[in-house]
Scaffold this motif. Structure first.
Motif, PDB file in Angstrom:
ATOM      1  N   UNK A   1      36.640  35.924  33.915  1.00  0.00           N
ATOM      2  CA  UNK A   1      37.826  35.132  32.191  1.00  0.00           C
ATOM      3  C   UNK A   1      39.053  36.140  32.534  1.00  0.00           C
ATOM      4  N   UNK A   2      39.772  35.623  33.004  1.00  0.00           N
ATOM      5  CA  UNK A   2      41.557  36.288  32.661  1.00  0.00           C
ATOM      6  C   UNK A   2      41.243  37.471  31.811  1.00  0.00           C
ATOM      7  N   UNK A   3      40.719  37.409  30.385  1.00  0.00           N
ATOM      8  CA  UNK A   3      40.489  39.271  29.682  1.00  0.00           C
ATOM      9  C   UNK A   3      39.389  39.130  29.759  1.00  0.00           C
ATOM     10  N   UNK A   4      37.829  39.133  30.695  1.00  0.00           N
ATOM     11  CA  UNK A   4      36.761  39.967  30.956  1.00  0.00           C
ATOM     12  C   UNK A   4      36.089  39.479  33.117  1.00  0.00           C
ATOM     13  N   UNK A   5      37.458  40.492  33.308  1.00  0.00           N
ATOM     14  CA  UNK A   5      37.200  40.387  34.490  1.00  0.00           C
ATOM     15  C   UNK A   5      36.427  41.442  35.802  1.00  0.00           C
ATOM     16  N   UNK A   6      34.930  42.600  35.574  1.00  0.00           N
ATOM     17  CA  UNK A   6      34.196  43.655  35.826  1.00  0.00           C
ATOM     18  C   UNK A   6      34.984  43.421  36.702  1.00  0.00           C
ATOM     19  N   UNK A   7      34.654  44.661  37.447  1.00  0.00           N
ATOM     20  CA  UNK A   7      34.968  45.772  38.774  1.00  0.00           C
ATOM     21  C   UNK A   7      34.303  44.688  39.358  1.00  0.00           C
ATOM     22  N   UNK A   8      33.016  45.145  39.133  1.00  0.00           N
ATOM     23  CA  UNK A   8      32.119  44.082  40.255  1.00  0.00           C
ATOM     24  C   UNK A   8      31.639  42.552  40.129  1.00  0.00           C
TER      25      UNK A   8
END
Length: 158
Positions: free
Chosen positions: A87-94
């Protein structure tokens, strides 16, 4: 109950939710005396470090290994599987694709993100559960022994 000793700590294997690689570089202030290679996350949310790799621990203690993620999970724990989309607020690198969920001892929901696709996670977990259920064949009874093969019954069978 199978118990593993890690340092001074005794840990029932049944309480290990999952095992993941331990990266000492992630916390430069932490300077352990031993070379830890994996991190065990217990159902009570405690963390225990081990000198075994994830693969070694999984093999020795019969956990299921998700090779793509280098993560092992306890086959006895009921997991739920969800698709994961950043999501926009949670976008992990992997590029995670799956969220694996389980309940801790307090009934709280815990989760782990995986790179492995949800369909593969589900099928591998089902296979792992089926392997757990399979029991080894009992040794065959010797003739003339046991409930159905007693000597008295043999006389009536002819």
């Amino acid at each position: 109950m199978k118990v593993v000793t890690i340092g001074k700590r005794l840990v029932p294997v049944e309480q290990v939710a999952f095992v993941e690689p331990f990266d000492p570089a992630a916390n430069p202030e932490f300077k352990p005396e031993k070379e830890f290679k994996a991190r065990l996350v217990l159902l009570n949310r405690d963390i225990v470090l081990t000198e075994q790799t994830v693969q070694e621990f999984a093999t020795e203690h019969e956990l299921h290994l998700f090779a793509e993620d280098s993560v092992a999970v306890n086959r006895a724990i009921p997991f739920r599987v969800e698709t994961f989309e950043p999501t926009e607020s949670f976008n992990p690198a992997k590029p995670y694709k799956t969220r694996l969920k389980w309940k801790d001892f307090a009934g709280g929901e815990q989760s782990k993100l995986l790179l492995t696709v949800p369909d593969t996670v589900i099928s591998e977990l089902l296979e792992a559960k089926a392997e757990m259920v399979r029991t080894p064949k009992r040794p065959s009874k010797k003739p003339g022994r046991g409930r159905n093969g007693s000597r008295r019954m043999e006389a009536f069978r002819g």
